[in-house]
Design an enzyme around this catalytic site. Structure first.
Site, mmCIF file in Angstrom:
data_model
loop_
_atom_site.group_PDB
_atom_site.id
_atom_site.type_symbol
_atom_site.label_atom_id
_atom_site.label_comp_id
_atom_site.label_asym_id
_atom_site.label_seq_id
_atom_site.Cartn_x
_atom_site.Cartn_y
_atom_site.Cartn_z
ATOM 1 C CG HIS A 1 6.745 -6.879 -1.559
ATOM 2 N ND1 HIS A 1 5.860 -7.658 -2.283
ATOM 3 C CD2 HIS A 1 6.178 -5.651 -1.482
ATOM 4 C CE1 HIS A 1 4.806 -6.916 -2.627
ATOM 5 N NE2 HIS A 1 4.968 -5.701 -2.145
ATOM 6 C CG ASP B 1 12.224 -6.887 -4.716
ATOM 7 O OD1 ASP B 1 12.131 -5.934 -5.514
ATOM 8 O OD2 ASP B 1 11.296 -7.231 -3.957
ATOM 9 C CD GLN C 1 9.979 0.738 -2.474
ATOM 10 O OE1 GLN C 1 10.214 1.928 -2.682
ATOM 11 N NE2 GLN C 1 8.742 0.265 -2.458
ATOM 12 C CE LYS D 1 5.973 -0.638 -5.356
ATOM 13 N NZ LYS D 1 6.362 -1.762 -4.499
ATOM 14 C CB CYS E 1 3.170 -6.849 0.504
ATOM 15 S SG CYS E 1 1.682 -6.312 -0.321
HETATM 16 C C1 LIG Z 1 6.236 -2.958 -4.696
HETATM 17 C C2 LIG Z 1 7.250 -3.988 -4.376
HETATM 18 C C3 LIG Z 1 7.200 -5.255 -4.957
HETATM 19 C C4 LIG Z 1 6.108 -5.689 -5.892
HETATM 20 O O1 LIG Z 1 5.996 -4.899 -7.028
HETATM 21 P P1 LIG Z 1 4.732 -5.086 -7.995
HETATM 22 O O2 LIG Z 1 4.699 -3.841 -8.768
HETATM 23 O O3 LIG Z 1 3.529 -5.265 -7.125
HETATM 24 O O4 LIG Z 1 4.999 -6.274 -8.822
HETATM 25 C C5 LIG Z 1 8.184 -6.144 -4.617
HETATM 26 N N1 LIG Z 1 9.169 -5.821 -3.770
HETATM 27 C C6 LIG Z 1 9.262 -4.623 -3.198
HETATM 28 C C7 LIG Z 1 10.406 -4.317 -2.278
HETATM 29 C C8 LIG Z 1 8.299 -3.663 -3.463
HETATM 30 O O5 LIG Z 1 8.385 -2.461 -2.886
#
Ligand SMILES: *Cc1c(COP(=O)(O)O)cnc(C)c1O
Length: 412
Positions: free
Chosen positions: A129, A206, A209, A232, A370
């Protein structure tokens, strides 16, 4: 022989009852919300927790000597403990509360990044992302580090051999997703971590998800850093977390400066508060953090295995339906996937598809998600993406597929 004891299937109807927004209509049709990978809807428990803070226990946190401040602080620190337990951290002090993943990764890019020398290397993957790309490109500008890219295969798997081949004597950090928000691919974070640690590099995962769609245990993974975002995870916007293993937080310099993160301030110098507060400058998003704690309570109250199975059945149904449809290309067919499916249609732009589906009450996302380097990898500008959450049903998957068929009739 006794039949194996089967866990009762998830009561999705009862779960849906807890999400007030799912009762509304869109364009005269019942809402079919398939955009949870961008942000999930909130259960009553979370909405009530947030409004409950403002109605009953609101004050600024820490250093308070009155009842409301103490209540707000206890709930705020309680949320930190819940996040720590949810992802398997050893101690709550390893959790820095942030606004979300983006801030968590920027913190690492700034604080860990300040320990790097020109020519040091960071490794990311093609399926990151932008929030796990741009902070490293900014660091490249600032500090002269190099950013190396691990490829993904045609099916959307991380190419582990190519990743390993990228490690060199100057590699300091792997910054890699645990689950792609576009492809749905789940990566083997434990394997990635072992690979990096064998060569003395640190690992940032990260988990935006993965924290939603899988059971995460950072201690078992062994990673150095893990980022998540609360909105999320059925929580409010404005609250997320960075986990840091061992004594990383003690060793790294602070990120933002301001109130809350200091021990003493003099005219010419400052000493810092203990971790994790050293990394939490300014008034935090108090009610949202407490709401995230409520979201985690809500999630852990569900049978997590049943949730994962349910989401997988929705993904399989959608994948089968899309595969059977003419002129549809699914982007991301990895073995191990979360409940996210991206696709491109030969017969229409993703934006047109999303707009037509909206007429049928079906909410999907269209765009680059993104992840522009990933779009280029697959030779597309954008995809349409359906993402599934615990509150979605098989009927909704069928509504989506039917609406997509109508969109094709309309556009071709
Ligand atoms: C949504 C997302 C982000 C960013 O999260 P924010 O809430 O915008 O800070 C980063 N990485 C992944 C894989 C995402 O799905």
């Amino acid at each position: 022989m006794n039949a194996p004891v089967k866990a009762p299937a998830l009561d999705v109807a009862a779960i849906r009852e807890q999400f007030p927004i799912l009762k509304r209509e869109v364009n005269g049709k019942p809402l079919v919300y398939l955009d949870s990978a961008a942000s999930a809807q909130k259960p009553r428990a979370v909405i009530d927790a947030v409004s409950g803070v403002y109605e009953n226990s609101y004050a600024n946190v820490h250093r308070g000597l009155h009842t409301l401040a103490n209540e707000a602080t206890a709930a705020f620190e309680g949320a930190r403990e819940k996040i720590a337990a949810f992802i398997g951290a050893e101690r709550p002090e390893q959790i820095v509360l942030t606004r979300g993943t983006t801030e968590a990764i920027n913190l690492v890019a700034y604080s860990f990044g300040s320990t790097l020398k020109p020519g040091d290397e960071i490794v990311v993957s093609q399926m990151e992302h932008h929030s796990n790309i741009v902070p490293w490109l900014l660091l490249k500008e600032r500090a002269g580090i190099a950013v190396k890219w691990a490829p993904v295969t045609d099916a959307g798997e991380l190419d582990y051999a190519a990743l390993e081949a990228l490690i060199g004597p100057r590699t300091k950090l792997f910054a890699i997703t645990h689950m792609s928000n576009v492809l749905g691919t789940a990566t083997d974070a434990k394997r990635i971590t072992a690979m990096a640690h064998a060569k003395g590099a640190a690992v940032l995962i990260d988990g935006s998800q993965s924290a939603v769609h899988m059971a995460v245990d950072v201690s078992e993974i062994g990673c150095d850093f893990f980022a998540l975002t609360g909105h999320k995870l059925y929580g409010p916007t404005g609250a997320g977390a960075l986990y840091a293993a061992g004594d990383w937080l003690d060793r790294l310099p602070p990120f933002l400066g301001g109130g809350e993160m200091i021990a003493d301030v003099f005219e010419d110098r400052v000493t810092f508060a203990d971790v994790p507060h050293k990394f939490e400058a300014g008034t935090p998003s108090i009610a949202d953090v407490i709401g995230l704690g409520a979201a985690i309570d809500w999630m852990t109250g569900l049978d997590r295995t049943a949730v994962i199975e349910h989401e997988k059945s929705l993904l399989d149904r959608a994948t089968q339906g899309l595969t059977a449809m003419d002129g549809i290309r699914i982007i991301g067919t990895a073995q191990d996937k979360g409940a996210i499916v991206s696709f491109a249609a030969e017969w229409a732009h993703a934006h047109d598809i999303a707009q037509i589906l909206d007429r049928y009450g079906v909410a999907v996302r269209a765009g680059h998600h993104c992840a522009q380097p990933l779009m280029r990898r697959y030779g597309v500008n954008s995809t349409a993406r359906a993402s599934f959450a615990v509150y979605n049903t098989a009927d909704e998957v069928d509504d989506f597929l039917n609406a997509l068929n109508k969109a094709r009739e309309f556009l071709t």
